[in-house]
Design a protein around this motif. Structure first.
Motif, mmCIF file in Angstrom:
data_model
loop_
_atom_site.group_PDB
_atom_site.id
_atom_site.type_symbol
_atom_site.label_atom_id
_atom_site.label_comp_id
_atom_site.label_asym_id
_atom_site.label_seq_id
_atom_site.Cartn_x
_atom_site.Cartn_y
_atom_site.Cartn_z
ATOM 1 N N ASN A 65 0.765 -1.193 0.011
ATOM 2 C CA ASN A 65 0.007 -0.080 -0.274
ATOM 3 C C ASN A 65 0.878 1.396 -0.124
ATOM 4 O O ASN A 65 1.730 1.244 0.915
ATOM 5 N N PHE A 66 0.766 2.006 -1.023
ATOM 6 C CA PHE A 66 1.386 3.222 -1.072
ATOM 7 C C PHE A 66 0.811 4.808 -0.782
ATOM 8 O O PHE A 66 0.994 5.479 -1.424
ATOM 9 N N GLY A 67 -0.510 4.538 -0.046
ATOM 10 C CA GLY A 67 -1.155 5.534 0.181
ATOM 11 C C GLY A 67 -2.412 5.502 -0.707
ATOM 12 O O GLY A 67 -3.496 4.917 -0.449
ATOM 13 N N ALA A 68 -2.496 6.545 -1.696
ATOM 14 C CA ALA A 68 -3.443 6.667 -2.776
ATOM 15 C C ALA A 68 -3.512 5.192 -3.723
ATOM 16 O O ALA A 68 -4.417 5.208 -4.485
ATOM 17 N N CYS A 69 -2.467 4.497 -3.937
ATOM 18 C CA CYS A 69 -2.522 3.366 -4.650
ATOM 19 C C CYS A 69 -1.846 1.940 -4.030
ATOM 20 O O CYS A 69 -1.086 2.354 -3.257
#
Length: 653
Positions: A39-43
């Protein structure tokens, strides 16, 4: 073989961890070795792995580059690794050991979104750019790997297959009625539309770019852009084709286990199998798999066709003892063999469902023997073994009237053959549409019924509701009844559109079911572009069609194969198999009739009449006002489509 997926929040909120984990688990059938997600935040990216090359044994995705700004998941195979390594200035020790995902990442660091324009192979890739907050998805040029997506105002979810998308409970699983109607009339040309409502496909040779400002899809490659190829002699054309065939076959043999091949008596699969022999390395023999009819088949086959590949493949094996023949009869198999599993994994209503039984059985046998790659030659008809049917038009347009006259009269004296060439391959393609319409009416192929009536079991009311006539006109589909005026356009459509639009989902299903990767060297982009760029006279000369592949394989294939004018008929014993299936077919038809949706889609009354008046032997010519393949293809497709719809709805019957 792998599965990839991504969730991107266009509203820039953080991706839900549980949703990403669900998506990763939804990829399980496409990579049972391990599943991973980040998980990279918005994506968030998800990946499921099953090795398909030696280099992929050390695969660890997602991969990270550009100082942590790029995150990438990759499915497939890159077949021009040495060329890429040279462009990227990589050392030999460095490029040989690395997995293809590593190559994809290095290319993306160098060329950005244009990186796939330099790739050859089968691939789908998802790349998250943290700096620009952009998600990019790309499919290979000929669509051998798939990507499907679901988009709302604030989110896009994209994955290797629709099945994985439905791991998220807020993505509804509903049949797309327009796609069902299209499939029932064999209109597979709408490549963007899937069989599920609001689930879209990324088309071959396209990339999707998603940002917080919106999503755009653009084409980065088209077969129509292949440059013309003009060489100094016929010999040079053959040598160039032979070199490309050798390169493409060798590239497809990079693997993590044993390799086998489909083998028929035709020119395509045999060219692939024979070429593969010199590149087998540590594998002494090449196991090949040939479907042959059930022993109880009545032996009836259409004039000009053959139904049993045995004498042809035995001649090939006699010339090449390293080919190990394996015959698959699929005894007792029929329309419903493994059909439910196929429908669930492929997510498509197949055009020729009865034909799937032997493909299942060959994959099963390969799996049993520990083979994880099967070679085929399915794209050959549009590439290396194109028949050259446009040669008469080419000579006419080039004002080469002497060549035109010689080709019209080439070969042994045969007035019927001369008439066919003159009318079907020369005059009708030059004539206005109205002339072809008059010809079709005179031949009884057009009447008061819609053009699809002869070849489809769709409910006429449903066809009208779904605007089938208008759709067929929009996509230029009329069951190949129009003369071919632009052979190159036809080949381009068949290679990366029309019937090829379902190929990735079908191949994905077989990979998921059996862990066997089907690879087609004749779909290699380099070979395809070369063949598309050739003049038609390289494929047809002195009355010989498929002239190029015959010269390439001269002395490598037996004369009985090279000179065979007949075409092989797949599943020639369909009548025997469907006769055995009659009780289940009747039961399936009544289940369709009892369902309020499927009964609206399918012409139950018409199919019931066929089942009640079943032919006693294999028909050798079309029944009145129907195509020859109406029973095995059209009725089989309708029953499979009805079953597909009911499975999507969750019907138990």
């Amino acid at each position: 073989m792998s599965g990839i997926a991504a969730i991107f929040r266009k509203d820039r909120n953080a991706v839900d961890h549980d949703a990403l984990e669900r998506l990763a688990k939804g990829l399980l059938p496409y990579g049972r070795k391990y599943q991973a997600f980040q998980n990279f935040g918005a994506c968030g990216l998800a990946y499921a792995h099953l090795p398909n090359t030696l280099q992929s044994l050390s695969e660890d995705q997602p991969v990270r580059g550009a100082g942590g700004q790029l995150q990438l998941v990759f499915d497939g195979r890159l077949d021009n690794r040495e060329e890429l390594a040279e462009a990227l200035n990589l050392s030999t020790s460095e490029f040989k050991a690395q997995p293809d995902s590593w190559y994809a990442l290095r290319c993306w660091e160098r060329w950005g979104e244009r990186a796939p324009e330099n790739w050859v192979g089968e691939f789908a890739v998802l790349v998250w750019n943290m700096a620009s907050q952009t998600l990019v998805g790309v499919r290979d040029q000929l669509g051998r790997r798939g990507l499907s997506y679901h988009e709302t105002d604030d989110r896009i979810v994209i994955a290797s297959s629709p099945r994985a998308l439905f791991a998220l409970p807020d993505i509804p699983k509903q049949v797309d009625e327009q796609k069902i109607a299209d499939a029932l009339v064999q209109l597979f040309h709408d490549g963007k539309r899937s069989f599920f409502k609001n689930i879209w496909r990324l088309q071959p040779g396209h990339r999707l770019i998603a940002t917080s400002h919106g999503t755009k899809v653009e084409r980065y490659w088209s077969p129509e852009d292949a440059p013309e190829v003009r060489l100094s002699s016929d010999y040079d054309y053959v040598e160039a084709a032979r070199e490309l065939l050798d390169t493409s076959v060798e590239a497809c043999l990079r693997r993590s286990g044993e390799v086998g091949a489909f083998l028929s008596g035709g020119l395509d699969s045999s060219a692939v199998a024979v070429t593969a022999l010199k590149h087998l390395d540590n594998q002494a023999k090449l196991p090949t798999f040939t479907w042959v009819p059930d022993p109880q088949w009545d032996g009836r086959c259409r004039p000009g066709a053959y139904g049993d590949e045995t004498p042809y493949v035995e001649a090939i094996a006699a010339q090449h003892p390293r080919i190990e023949l394996n015959f698959v009869r699929s005894e007792g198999r029929g329309l419903f063999h493994q059909l439910d599993d196929f429908l669930d994994y492929a997510g498509v209503a197949p055009r020729n469902a009865i034909n799937l039984c032997w493909i299942h059985d060959i994959n099963m046998e390969a799996q049993r023997r520990g083979i994880n790659v099967l070679l085929e030659g399915g794209a050959g008809n549009m590439s290396l073994s194109w028949d050259g049917q446009g040669v008469f038009l080419e000579h006419w347009r080039n004002r080469a009237y002497g060549k035109l006259f010689r080709e019209l009269l080439a070969g042994n004296f045969n007035p019927a053959r001369y008439g066919y060439r003159l009318l079907k391959m020369f005059l009708l393609p030059l004539a206005p549409d109205v002339v072809n319409t008059m010809y079709l009416k005179a031949r009884g192929h057009l009447n008061a019924h819609p053009v699809w009536h002869r070849a489809s079991a769709i409910n006429p009311d449903f066809a009208r509701e779904m605007h089938v006539d208008e759709r067929m006109l929009e996509f230029g589909w009329n069951f190949f009844m129009s003369p071919t005026r632009d052979p190159r356009q036809l080949r381009s459509d068949l290679l990366s559109g029309s019937f090829s639009n379902e190929a990735a989902d079908i191949d994905q299903a077989f990979r998921a079911l059996y862990g066997v990767e089907i690879r087609d060297p004749l779909a290699d982009r380099r070979l395809v572009e070369f063949c598309l760029g050739l003049p038609e006279e390289q494929f047809w000369r002195e009355g010989q069609s498929r002239w190029l592949v015959k010269r390439v394989m001269k002395d490598l294939l037996p004369q009985v194969v090279l000179n065979n004018r007949k075409g092989g008929e797949q599943l020639v014993d369909w009548h025997l198999r469907m006769t055995r299936d009659l009780p289940q077919m009747r039961e399936e038809l009544e289940a369709i009739a009892d369902d309020p949706d499927t009964s609206d889609y399918i012409d139950v009354k018409r199919i019931r009449s066929f089942l009640e008046n079943w032919p006693s032997e294999t028909p050798l010519k079309p029944l009145p006002d129907h195509t020859y393949s109406y029973i095995p293809v059209s009725i089989g497709a309708a029953l499979a489509a009805g079953r597909f719809v009911r499975r999507v709805k969750g019907s138990n019957r």
